[in-house]
Design an enzyme around this catalytic site. Structure first.
Site, PDB file in Angstrom:
ATOM      1  N   ASP A  14    -143.438 -35.763  23.260  1.00 52.33           N
ATOM      2  CA  ASP A  14    -144.464 -37.323  23.134  1.00 52.33           C
ATOM      3  C   ASP A  14    -145.447 -36.867  24.028  1.00 52.33           C
ATOM      4  O   ASP A  14    -145.970 -35.681  24.487  1.00 52.33           O
ATOM      5  CB  ASP A  14    -144.401 -37.785  24.746  1.00 52.33           C
ATOM      6  CG  ASP A  14    -142.282 -38.671  25.155  1.00 52.33           C
ATOM      7  OD1 ASP A  14    -142.196 -39.235  24.481  1.00 52.33           O
ATOM      8  OD2 ASP A  14    -142.613 -39.624  26.096  1.00 52.33           O
ATOM      9  N   LYS A  41    -135.656 -41.847  23.913  1.00 57.66           N
ATOM     10  CA  LYS A  41    -135.087 -42.886  24.594  1.00 57.66           C
ATOM     11  C   LYS A  41    -133.689 -42.153  24.599  1.00 57.66           C
ATOM     12  O   LYS A  41    -132.828 -41.790  26.047  1.00 57.66           O
ATOM     13  CB  LYS A  41    -135.327 -43.982  24.294  1.00 57.66           C
ATOM     14  CG  LYS A  41    -135.825 -44.829  23.929  1.00 57.66           C
ATOM     15  CD  LYS A  41    -136.416 -46.601  24.049  1.00 57.66           C
ATOM     16  CE  LYS A  41    -137.217 -46.562  23.551  1.00 57.66           C
ATOM     17  NZ  LYS A  41    -138.250 -46.623  24.945  1.00 57.66           N
ATOM     18  N   GLY A  42    -133.134 -41.242  23.604  1.00 62.43           N
ATOM     19  CA  GLY A  42    -132.001 -41.019  24.327  1.00 62.43           C
ATOM     20  C   GLY A  42    -132.029 -39.700  24.970  1.00 62.43           C
ATOM     21  O   GLY A  42    -131.392 -39.598  25.741  1.00 62.43           O
ATOM     22  N   ALA A  43    -132.953 -39.123  24.658  1.00 64.37           N
ATOM     23  CA  ALA A  43    -133.232 -37.621  25.758  1.00 64.37           C
ATOM     24  C   ALA A  43    -133.357 -38.088  27.203  1.00 64.37           C
ATOM     25  O   ALA A  43    -132.949 -37.130  27.870  1.00 64.37           O
ATOM     26  CB  ALA A  43    -134.181 -36.752  25.096  1.00 64.37           C
ATOM     27  N   ASN A 185    -134.541 -54.891  28.511  1.00 72.01           N
ATOM     28  CA  ASN A 185    -135.107 -55.292  29.079  1.00 72.01           C
ATOM     29  C   ASN A 185    -135.700 -56.242  28.936  1.00 72.01           C
ATOM     30  O   ASN A 185    -135.111 -57.218  27.922  1.00 72.01           O
ATOM     31  CB  ASN A 185    -136.532 -54.420  29.281  1.00 72.01           C
ATOM     32  CG  ASN A 185    -137.217 -54.468  27.657  1.00 72.01           C
ATOM     33  OD1 ASN A 185    -137.210 -55.778  27.373  1.00 72.01           O
ATOM     34  ND2 ASN A 185    -137.802 -53.582  27.908  1.00 72.01           N
ATOM     35  N   THR A 221    -132.985 -55.944  32.408  1.00 74.00           N
ATOM     36  CA  THR A 221    -134.108 -55.442  33.722  1.00 74.00           C
ATOM     37  C   THR A 221    -135.155 -55.697  33.301  1.00 74.00           C
ATOM     38  O   THR A 221    -135.591 -56.608  32.286  1.00 74.00           O
ATOM     39  CB  THR A 221    -134.140 -53.427  32.888  1.00 74.00           C
ATOM     40  OG1 THR A 221    -134.778 -53.332  31.854  1.00 74.00           O
ATOM     41  CG2 THR A 221    -132.552 -53.149  32.915  1.00 74.00           C
ATOM     42  N   LEU A 222    -135.607 -56.646  35.042  1.00 73.40           N
ATOM     43  CA  LEU A 222    -136.615 -57.325  34.719  1.00 73.40           C
ATOM     44  C   LEU A 222    -137.929 -56.049  34.922  1.00 73.40           C
ATOM     45  O   LEU A 222    -138.479 -56.680  36.226  1.00 73.40           O
ATOM     46  CB  LEU A 222    -136.335 -58.152  35.698  1.00 73.40           C
ATOM     47  CG  LEU A 222    -135.361 -59.336  35.167  1.00 73.40           C
ATOM     48  CD1 LEU A 222    -134.281 -60.032  36.434  1.00 73.40           C
ATOM     49  CD2 LEU A 222    -135.455 -60.180  34.295  1.00 73.40           C
ATOM     50  N   ALA A 250    -140.105 -44.800  30.796  1.00 78.81           N
ATOM     51  CA  ALA A 250    -138.993 -43.540  30.789  1.00 78.81           C
ATOM     52  C   ALA A 250    -138.595 -44.395  32.380  1.00 78.81           C
ATOM     53  O   ALA A 250    -136.859 -44.511  32.961  1.00 78.81           O
ATOM     54  CB  ALA A 250    -138.645 -42.402  30.818  1.00 78.81           C
ATOM     55  N   ALA A 251    -139.172 -45.552  32.524  1.00 79.66           N
ATOM     56  CA  ALA A 251    -138.476 -46.361  33.781  1.00 79.66           C
ATOM     57  C   ALA A 251    -136.524 -47.270  33.008  1.00 79.66           C
ATOM     58  O   ALA A 251    -135.787 -46.356  34.362  1.00 79.66           O
ATOM     59  CB  ALA A 251    -139.327 -47.449  34.261  1.00 79.66           C
ATOM     60  N   GLY A 252    -136.912 -47.432  32.087  1.00 80.08           N
ATOM     61  CA  GLY A 252    -135.790 -48.089  31.904  1.00 80.08           C
ATOM     62  C   GLY A 252    -134.501 -46.984  31.011  1.00 80.08           C
ATOM     63  O   GLY A 252    -133.459 -47.206  30.875  1.00 80.08           O
ATOM     64  N   ASP A 253    -135.179 -46.375  30.677  1.00 77.16           N
ATOM     65  CA  ASP A 253    -134.232 -44.738  30.171  1.00 77.16           C
ATOM     66  C   ASP A 253    -133.680 -44.013  31.422  1.00 77.16           C
ATOM     67  O   ASP A 253    -132.449 -44.019  31.863  1.00 77.16           O
ATOM     68  CB  ASP A 253    -134.832 -43.485  29.934  1.00 77.16           C
ATOM     69  CG  ASP A 253    -135.334 -44.378  28.421  1.00 77.16           C
ATOM     70  OD1 ASP A 253    -134.614 -45.063  28.195  1.00 77.16           O
ATOM     71  OD2 ASP A 253    -137.133 -43.665  27.325  1.00 77.16           O
ATOM     72  N   GLY A 289    -145.232 -39.124  33.481  1.00 80.31           N
ATOM     73  CA  GLY A 289    -144.644 -38.963  31.693  1.00 80.31           C
ATOM     74  C   GLY A 289    -142.796 -39.269  31.617  1.00 80.31           C
ATOM     75  O   GLY A 289    -143.069 -40.491  33.139  1.00 80.31           O
TER      76      GLY A 289
HETATM   77  P1  ATP Z   1    -139.713 -48.771  30.436  1.00 78.97           P
HETATM   78  O1  ATP Z   1    -139.839 -49.463  28.238  1.00 78.97           O
HETATM   79  O2  ATP Z   1    -140.711 -49.140  30.458  1.00 78.97           O
HETATM   80  O3  ATP Z   1    -139.390 -47.122  30.088  1.00 78.97           O
HETATM   81  P2  ATP Z   1    -137.740 -50.610  30.460  1.00 78.97           P
HETATM   82  O4  ATP Z   1    -138.552 -52.252  29.685  1.00 78.97           O
HETATM   83  O5  ATP Z   1    -137.108 -50.924  29.894  1.00 78.97           O
HETATM   84  O6  ATP Z   1    -138.492 -49.727  30.992  1.00 78.97           O
HETATM   85  P3  ATP Z   1    -137.809 -52.314  33.102  1.00 78.97           P
HETATM   86  O7  ATP Z   1    -137.393 -53.298  33.300  1.00 78.97           O
HETATM   87  O8  ATP Z   1    -139.077 -52.214  33.357  1.00 78.97           O
HETATM   88  O9  ATP Z   1    -137.392 -51.051  32.276  1.00 78.97           O
HETATM   89  O10 ATP Z   1    -137.796 -50.963  34.133  1.00 78.97           O
HETATM   90  C1  ATP Z   1    -136.339 -51.126  34.283  1.00 78.97           C
HETATM   91  C2  ATP Z   1    -136.008 -50.558  35.943  1.00 78.97           C
HETATM   92  O11 ATP Z   1    -136.939 -49.552  36.470  1.00 78.97           O
HETATM   93  C3  ATP Z   1    -135.882 -52.110  36.303  1.00 78.97           C
HETATM   94  O12 ATP Z   1    -134.962 -52.752  36.051  1.00 78.97           O
HETATM   95  C4  ATP Z   1    -136.421 -51.366  38.109  1.00 78.97           C
HETATM   96  O13 ATP Z   1    -135.638 -51.015  39.042  1.00 78.97           O
HETATM   97  C5  ATP Z   1    -137.077 -50.183  38.074  1.00 78.97           C
HETATM   98  N1  ATP Z   1    -138.773 -50.511  37.982  1.00 78.97           N
HETATM   99  C6  ATP Z   1    -139.378 -50.618  36.857  1.00 78.97           C
HETATM  100  N2  ATP Z   1    -140.989 -50.423  36.856  1.00 78.97           N
HETATM  101  C7  ATP Z   1    -140.754 -50.901  38.489  1.00 78.97           C
HETATM  102  C8  ATP Z   1    -141.819 -51.245  39.475  1.00 78.97           C
HETATM  103  N3  ATP Z   1    -143.177 -51.713  39.169  1.00 78.97           N
HETATM  104  N4  ATP Z   1    -141.400 -51.018  40.803  1.00 78.97           N
HETATM  105  C9  ATP Z   1    -140.524 -50.758  41.538  1.00 78.97           C
HETATM  106  N5  ATP Z   1    -138.645 -50.840  40.269  1.00 78.97           N
HETATM  107  C10 ATP Z   1    -139.440 -50.690  39.115  1.00 78.97           C
HETATM  108  O1  RIB Z   2    -138.550 -44.733  26.719  1.00 79.59           O
HETATM  109  C1  RIB Z   2    -139.775 -44.114  27.015  1.00 79.59           C
HETATM  110  C2  RIB Z   2    -139.811 -43.226  25.435  1.00 79.59           C
HETATM  111  O2  RIB Z   2    -139.831 -44.060  24.760  1.00 79.59           O
HETATM  112  C3  RIB Z   2    -140.310 -42.031  25.585  1.00 79.59           C
HETATM  113  O3  RIB Z   2    -139.844 -40.927  25.736  1.00 79.59           O
HETATM  114  C4  RIB Z   2    -141.176 -42.155  24.031  1.00 79.59           C
HETATM  115  O4  RIB Z   2    -140.638 -40.741  23.289  1.00 79.59           O
HETATM  116  C5  RIB Z   2    -140.832 -43.169  22.886  1.00 79.59           C
HETATM  117  O5  RIB Z   2    -139.147 -42.948  22.670  1.00 79.59           O
END
Ligand code: ATP
Ligand code: RIB
Length: 307
Positions: A14, A41-43, A185, A221-222, A250-253, A289
């Protein structure tokens, strides 16, 4: 307790451009700064699981280049088993360009490279992994026919399959046929099902949509609102932790990897695992990051004890 997790997925380097605001079409702007880090995403999901104590195996592909070497080293340093990562002589290692504004919003452009060149034939040495794993997790940054083949084989080995359909694409029914848990998500969920999410009824409708296609367990995920779950044993919303997010990459990951490291294979501790996964991602969003922001298990436990 921590699980044994196999990840079939993407490996990217990245590059993040930190900007005041996103450029308009046709506009050139200056970045405040630039940084580079391991991602994909995988890593990211593998590292999230490994940092939470899971024995983690990776199935994927990198190019025969410096980025590939860098990523293999980064995964090995995290104690991720890289024996099933194939080196592609033709395609370069995947890369992502992340633009991050001062409000913590991001835009990401991904070059799939070797990730998109992953083939079913590349799975030939994965029996050892599937013999050991509790869960097999995959996303949509590698080809779906390979995920379908791996999920089918995982079911033969009694492994629970977990699909994070990100980024959103139309799903190959062969993948759904062998999926036990699906975790989109909210945007991905609406794209995949056509059901706009605006409350519990719409989420239950979404659960029905996937159950009709054979997937009984749904997690949506919300973001800062938390995670909605639905399984044959119940449903509910587990709220997120209230924190100040600076970069949600990487919140979702993190959520997927950390949560899966704790989830029982019969899902009887689902709420507890959802709290753990969300505590982990609440720490990720407070740091910059992708991979560098993923917390270790002791940091997650410490944060959980604060509440
Ligand atoms: P991303 O693509 O940004 O990695 P995502 O869209 O796949 O994330 P999200 O639903 O945004 O996934 O986030 C996954 C989890 O991370 C949420 O369920 C929540 O617990 C946490 N999270 C994300 N954003 C926040 C925030 N602003 N404050 C607190 N927790 C958060
Ligand atoms: O979910 C975050 C990831 O999406 C980043 O690390 C980027 O490499 C993309 O795959």
């Amino acid at each position: 307790m921590s699980n044994k997790i196999a990840i079939l997925g993407s490996i990217n380097v990245d590059t993040t451009y930190h900007v005041e605001r996103f450029p308009q079409p046709g506009e050139t702007i200056s970045a405040i700064s630039k940084s580079s880090a391991p991602g994909g995403k995988g890593a990211n999901q593998a590292v999230a699981a490994a940092r939470s104590g899971a024995k983690t195996y990776f199935v994927g592909k990198v190019g025969d280049d410096n980025e590939g070497k860098f990523m293999l080293e980064a995964l090995k340093e995290e104690h991720v088993d890289t024996d099933c990562i194939v080196i592609d002589k033709v395609h370069g290692t995947g890369t992502a360009m992340v633009t991050l504004d001062v409000n913590g919003q991001n835009h990401i452009m991904v070059y799939g490279g070797a990730n998109q060149a992953l083939l079913k034939e590349d799975l030939e040495n994965t029996d050892k992994v599937l013999d050991s794993a509790d869960f097999l997790i995959s996303q949509f940054e590698t080809p779906q026919d390979v995920t379908a083949a791996a999920f089918k084989e995982a079911k033969n080995h009694g492994v629970i399959t977990f699909l994070n359909p990100a980024p959103a694409h139309e799903i190959d029914p062969e993948v759904l046929k062998y999926t036990d848990i699906i975790a989109p998500n909210e945007t991905e969920s609406a794209i995949l099902t056509g059901i706009k999410l605006n409350g519990e009824d719409s989420m239950l409708k979404t659960a029905e949509y996937f159950a009709d296609k054979g997937v009984d367990n749904l997690l949506i995920t919300l973001g800062s609102r938390g995670v909605f779950y639905s399984t044959p044993n119940g449903h509910g919303l587990v709220p997120a932790f209230k924190v100040k997010a600076v970069d949600t990459t990487a919140a979702g990951d993190t959520f997927v990897g950390a949560m899966a490291s704790q989830l029982h294979t019969n899902l009887d501790n689902i709420e507890e695992a959802l709290v753990y996964g969300q505590r982990a991602s609440s720490l990720t969003v407070q740091k910059m990051g992708a991979m560098p922001s993923i917390p270790f298990g002791d940091q997650v436990e410490e944060a959980l004890n604060e509440n």
